[in-house]
Design a protein around this motif. Structure first.
Motif, PDB file in Angstrom:
ATOM      1  N   ARG A 113     -23.060  31.430 -64.494  1.00 36.11           N
ATOM      2  CA  ARG A 113     -22.929  31.498 -65.949  1.00 36.11           C
ATOM      3  C   ARG A 113     -24.123  30.841 -66.639  1.00 36.11           C
ATOM      4  O   ARG A 113     -24.635  31.344 -67.645  1.00 36.11           O
ATOM      5  CB  ARG A 113     -21.622  30.836 -66.392  1.00 36.11           C
ATOM      6  N   ASP A 114     -24.564  29.706 -66.098  1.00 31.01           N
ATOM      7  CA  ASP A 114     -25.709  29.008 -66.701  1.00 31.01           C
ATOM      8  C   ASP A 114     -26.968  29.876 -66.642  1.00 31.01           C
ATOM      9  O   ASP A 114     -27.726  29.954 -67.620  1.00 31.01           O
ATOM     10  CB  ASP A 114     -25.957  27.686 -65.978  1.00 31.01           C
ATOM     11  N   GLN A 151     -26.625  32.780 -69.168  1.00 29.39           N
ATOM     12  CA  GLN A 151     -26.732  32.347 -70.563  1.00 29.39           C
ATOM     13  C   GLN A 151     -28.157  31.935 -70.913  1.00 29.39           C
ATOM     14  O   GLN A 151     -28.667  32.283 -71.980  1.00 29.39           O
ATOM     15  CB  GLN A 151     -25.757  31.202 -70.815  1.00 29.39           C
ATOM     16  N   ARG A 152     -28.801  31.201 -70.032  1.00 27.57           N
ATOM     17  CA  ARG A 152     -30.157  30.736 -70.323  1.00 27.57           C
ATOM     18  C   ARG A 152     -31.138  31.915 -70.404  1.00 27.57           C
ATOM     19  O   ARG A 152     -31.965  31.991 -71.326  1.00 27.57           O
ATOM     20  CB  ARG A 152     -30.621  29.742 -69.257  1.00 27.57           C
ATOM     21  N   TRP A 207     -21.934  35.911 -58.080  1.00 23.85           N
ATOM     22  CA  TRP A 207     -21.848  34.501 -57.685  1.00 23.85           C
ATOM     23  C   TRP A 207     -21.591  34.348 -56.179  1.00 23.85           C
ATOM     24  O   TRP A 207     -21.738  33.250 -55.634  1.00 23.85           O
ATOM     25  CB  TRP A 207     -20.793  33.757 -58.495  1.00 23.85           C
ATOM     26  N   ARG A 222     -20.205  28.487 -62.028  1.00 25.58           N
ATOM     27  CA  ARG A 222     -20.835  27.757 -63.128  1.00 25.58           C
ATOM     28  C   ARG A 222     -22.350  27.946 -63.097  1.00 25.58           C
ATOM     29  O   ARG A 222     -22.990  28.140 -64.139  1.00 25.58           O
ATOM     30  CB  ARG A 222     -20.487  26.273 -63.048  1.00 25.58           C
ATOM     31  N   TYR A 223     -22.924  27.908 -61.906  1.00 25.42           N
ATOM     32  CA  TYR A 223     -24.361  28.160 -61.752  1.00 25.42           C
ATOM     33  C   TYR A 223     -24.710  29.551 -62.289  1.00 25.42           C
ATOM     34  O   TYR A 223     -25.670  29.729 -63.036  1.00 25.42           O
ATOM     35  CB  TYR A 223     -24.757  28.045 -60.281  1.00 25.42           C
TER      36      TYR A 223
END
Length: 288
Positions: A60-61, A64-65, A39, A57-58
């Motif tokens: 993690r997104d 996950q995606r 990150w 947060r970016y």
């Protein structure tokens, strides 16, 4: 090879293409996949604020995606994600001590410095103790979803053999294993320098090099009897010979010498040229 396939993921199209290549490679070899995102090392064109929690947060997104997409395609894949604060190159090199292969994305044709992790990717390619693969965005040799299969004419693993007598074994092991895994033909390429023609006629020199190449291939052909092999010997600059030989490549395998210090690294001119020009994934394999 039993270690994971580790891919650096930053959310750019290049890194997502690299993740798809890594997932297919891991699934076919029955290896786990690690999706790694730093990150603190994100693309300059990512439209996010600079706060640490927003970057996390970016990250993690993205993880996950991408993980969900890959698992949807490869349901039995063992996949883990890592969100790290260490610089991406450092984190990848740490994984390089136990990984089967590291996978990096490339933004496409152009300077090698345009790799998705910036110039630090050159350090990864030049220092990691395991093979590292660079994958271009929108690479025709890579499956990138249900509706984007790999091009059917990309059916060869191409390996550049700089010196059949000394440095060929690690490259040939990686190349034969890849060809056997994917049911592909292996094309072993040996470039004869133009300067060699001073010692004799073109046909005689090429015949001698073809014999040397055949001798280097013999134990691997015995170990992998089901892999069809083409010997490709041509006179000219090594980079140009490899580029021509890779027209049907699903993977090009080139070598680089190991270095005793993490402060010293070097990619040779052939590896640089391959990374710059060849339109299929390029594996850089360290050797003594």
């Amino acid at each position: 090879m039993t270690g994971p396939v580790v891919v650096g993921l930053d959310g750019s199209p290049a890194s997502v293409t690299a993740a798809w290549w890594a997932a297919r490679e891991a699934a076919d070899r029955h290896l786990p996949v690690v999706l790694l995102h730093s990150w603190t090392t994100q693309p300059l064109d990512v439209p996010i604020r600079q706060e640490a929690h927003t970057k996390q947060r970016y990250g993690r997104d993205i993880l996950q995606r991408t993980a969900a997409e890959l698992l949807h395609r490869h349901g039995d894949l063992t996949l883990t994600t890592e969100l790290v604060s260490a610089p991406a190159a450092q984190a990848l090199l740490e994984h390089g001590t136990s990984a089967s292969v590291l996978v990096l994305g490339s933004r496409g044709y152009g300077s090698v410095a345009s790799f998705l992790l910036g110039s630090s990717s050159l350090h990864v390619l030049g220092l990691t103790p395991c093979p590292a693969v660079a994958v271009r965005a929108d690479d025709p040799a890579v499956e990138t979803g249900w509706d984007h299969p790999a091009a059917a004419n990309r059916d060869e693993v191409v390996v550049g053999v700089e010196d059949p007598a000394t440095a060929a074994e690690p490259l040939l092991e990686f190349a034969f294993t890849s060809a056997a895994t994917h049911g592909a033909r292996l094309r072993a390429v040996r470039a004869v320098p133009l300067a060699s023609l001073v010692a004799g006629p073109d046909e005689d020199i090429e015949a001698e090099e073809r014999t040397r190449l055949a001798d280097a291939l013999a134990p691997w052909r015995e170990k992998f009897p089901d892999v069809p092999v083409t010997k490709h010997v041509a006179t000219g600059p090594a980079a140009q010979v490899l580029l021509t030989a890779s027209a049907r490549g699903r993977l090009l395998v080139v070598g680089r010498r190991r270095h005793p210090s993490l402060l010293t690294w070097k990619l040779g001119p052939v590896a640089h040229a391959a990374l710059h020009h060849v339109s299929c994934p390029v594996a850089v394999v360290p050797h003594d």
